[in-house]
Design a protein around this motif. Sequence first.
Motif, short mmCIF file in Angstrom:
data_model
loop_
_atom_site.label_atom_id
_atom_site.label_comp_id
_atom_site.label_asym_id
_atom_site.label_seq_id
_atom_site.Cartn_x
_atom_site.Cartn_y
_atom_site.Cartn_z
N UNK A 47 0.83 -1.20 0.00
CA UNK A 47 0.00 0.00 0.00
C UNK A 47 0.86 1.25 0.00
N UNK A 48 0.40 2.29 -0.71
CA UNK A 48 1.08 3.57 -0.71
C UNK A 48 0.08 4.68 -0.41
N UNK A 49 0.58 5.75 0.21
CA UNK A 49 -0.28 6.86 0.61
C UNK A 49 0.29 8.19 0.12
N UNK A 50 -0.58 8.99 -0.47
CA UNK A 50 -0.24 10.36 -0.86
C UNK A 50 -0.99 11.29 0.09
N UNK A 51 -0.27 12.11 0.84
CA UNK A 51 -0.91 13.08 1.73
C UNK A 51 -1.03 14.41 1.00
N UNK A 52 -2.24 14.95 0.95
CA UNK A 52 -2.51 16.19 0.22
C UNK A 52 -3.09 17.22 1.20
N UNK A 53 -3.17 18.47 0.75
CA UNK A 53 -3.52 19.55 1.68
C UNK A 53 -5.00 19.94 1.66
N UNK A 54 -5.83 19.19 0.95
CA UNK A 54 -7.24 19.55 0.86
C UNK A 54 -8.06 18.28 0.64
N UNK A 55 -9.37 18.46 0.65
CA UNK A 55 -10.27 17.33 0.46
C UNK A 55 -10.68 17.22 -1.01
N UNK A 56 -10.92 16.00 -1.43
CA UNK A 56 -11.47 15.74 -2.76
C UNK A 56 -12.94 16.15 -2.74
N UNK A 57 -13.36 16.85 -3.76
CA UNK A 57 -14.74 17.35 -3.81
C UNK A 57 -15.65 16.42 -4.60
N UNK A 58 -15.15 15.90 -5.71
CA UNK A 58 -15.97 15.06 -6.58
C UNK A 58 -15.08 14.11 -7.36
N UNK A 59 -15.66 12.99 -7.81
CA UNK A 59 -14.93 12.07 -8.68
C UNK A 59 -15.61 11.94 -10.04
N UNK A 60 -16.50 12.88 -10.35
CA UNK A 60 -17.09 12.94 -11.68
C UNK A 60 -16.17 13.81 -12.54
N UNK A 61 -15.40 13.22 -13.44
CA UNK A 61 -14.41 13.99 -14.20
C UNK A 61 -15.01 15.02 -15.14
N UNK A 62 -16.31 14.93 -15.41
CA UNK A 62 -16.97 15.90 -16.28
C UNK A 62 -17.48 17.12 -15.52
N UNK A 63 -17.36 17.08 -14.20
CA UNK A 63 -17.92 18.18 -13.40
C UNK A 63 -16.95 18.60 -12.29
N UNK A 64 -15.67 18.59 -12.61
CA UNK A 64 -14.63 18.93 -11.64
C UNK A 64 -14.01 20.26 -12.00
N UNK A 65 -13.75 21.09 -10.98
CA UNK A 65 -13.10 22.37 -11.25
C UNK A 65 -11.78 22.53 -10.49
N UNK A 66 -11.50 21.63 -9.53
CA UNK A 66 -10.26 21.76 -8.77
C UNK A 66 -9.26 20.68 -9.17
N UNK A 67 -7.98 21.03 -9.07
CA UNK A 67 -6.91 20.15 -9.54
C UNK A 67 -6.81 18.87 -8.73
N UNK A 68 -7.02 18.95 -7.42
CA UNK A 68 -6.91 17.75 -6.59
C UNK A 68 -7.95 16.71 -6.95
N UNK A 69 -9.20 17.13 -7.12
CA UNK A 69 -10.24 16.18 -7.53
C UNK A 69 -9.90 15.58 -8.89
N UNK A 70 -9.35 16.41 -9.77
CA UNK A 70 -8.91 15.91 -11.07
C UNK A 70 -7.81 14.88 -10.93
#
Length: 527
Positions: A47-70
């Motif tokens: 297992x590997x873990x990436x720690x990021x500084x914000x929360x994921x907002x959505x996993x619908x790639x057609x309705x994403x506006x932030x880079x992290x969710x992308x």
Amino acid sequence: MKKLIALFIVIILSVTFVACSNGSEETETKAKDEATEKTPVESEDVNMTIAVNAEIISLDPHDISDTLSGSAASTMYEPLYDYKLDMSLEPVLATSYEVSKDGLEYTFHIREGVTFHDGTPLNADAVKFNFDRISNKDNNLRRRRNLLHVVSTEVVDEYTLLIKLDAPFAPMLNRIASISIISPAALEKYGNDGIITNPVGTGPYVFEKWTPGDKMIVRTNKNYWKEGPQIDTLTFNPVVENGARIAMMQTGEADYIYPMPAEQVKAVQGDKNIEIIEGPSTIARFTFLNMSKDIFSDVRVRQAINYAIDKEAYAKVVKAGYAVPLTSHVPSTINYHVAQPEYEYNLEKAKKLMAEAGYPDGFKTHIWAPNDTENMKGMQFISQQLAQIGIEVEVVPMEEGTLSQSIYSPQTPEESKVNMWYVSWSAFDFDGATAKLFHSANIPPTAPNVSYYMSPKSDALIEAGAVEVDIEKRAEIYAELQQVIWNDAPWIFMGSDVLLSAKRNTTEGIFVDPSGGIRATKASTSK
């Protein structure tokens, strides 16, 4: 000789002990040993873990506006074409394409032998289903703005798709690269709302678990169509506080962190287990000034604010030196960039402009941003700087989902509550860094022109540049456009990032591209 005699005695005693052991216990032990030999031992997951500084907002790639969710969605989804590290495009779910001489028809050849995670085959019908979903106004998806020139998508044969436009559009292939392909069967099963938390793509990872506001876990796709990750699971872990992310890296709880807090680079540089990674960036850091509000409707106020911000100090204080001042609304790493005259740090000039605009004593306002450490620091810096010219700025940190809802839920400028939004934006090309942020058709709720900037001249230049195929003429159009936007100052032009991330020295195959997107297609570890 004495050692040999001692060894012989030990062997005799061992044999005697075994001979005197309970017979039933010996038989039971033997049976257990035989059973162990016959039962395959399952190895533990890698297992590997990436720690990021914000929360994921959505996993619908057609309705994403932030880079992290992308970034999170890209572990499971793929487009027809995608960007390489050098910003050039390469085929992914398509193998090639052709453009008609008049620039109105794009023919894509879809890769054969690829299946979605649910077993649905990838073909031209599946791709058409996705493009039609995005183009449908009723769905009100953010990616629709990328397909405004598309008149129709037609299936030529099982693996050939024809896209027709209403006018030549120079960045069309770039827009195609922004469209990830979702399993049509999954879309029909889960619907527009359900697909947000039930992603089904063709990518290197298969969705396992995500609770909004918490971790997202994906598992390696064992049937991936090309070389993929060499691990079992990958976790995106939102860790807002900078120190906590660093601690996770130091203890090995995280294999990769992004962003790496700039102010803590020196603190970990001596750690042989950690590698700091610097990279070029297409990220612009700025603050939207909502021009629909009276206090920001006068260009003199907006220019005064830009003169009142010390951009060099911002780079040092907020980014620990890992940023360069913006000299246009697009970073210098993006093609067609033209440097504009600097908004130098000049408090007297700022105060003079404020007085001319009718605000000699300033006014009260607020600034919004996510509630992570770095964004908090950026907001506080801006608040302190503007206090010098009488502008009292309330710092309002928000959780990512709440912030996004607050920005995009208002249906008209009058309903909008935001005054200032400290934010960043990344794009791979000039149009992507401009049209959504400045064209009057792209104000919320459908797109992120949160300055509510509505300039007929800018609109005309944006539209002209998009259809101009002559490179030199297009450069002239974009040079003029940069001048207009810079002078109108709908933003506080802050800086462009030097990308910083960090990894354990056992980590390979994870990196951050110039747009700030995390890529983990070939993740592996030797831990």
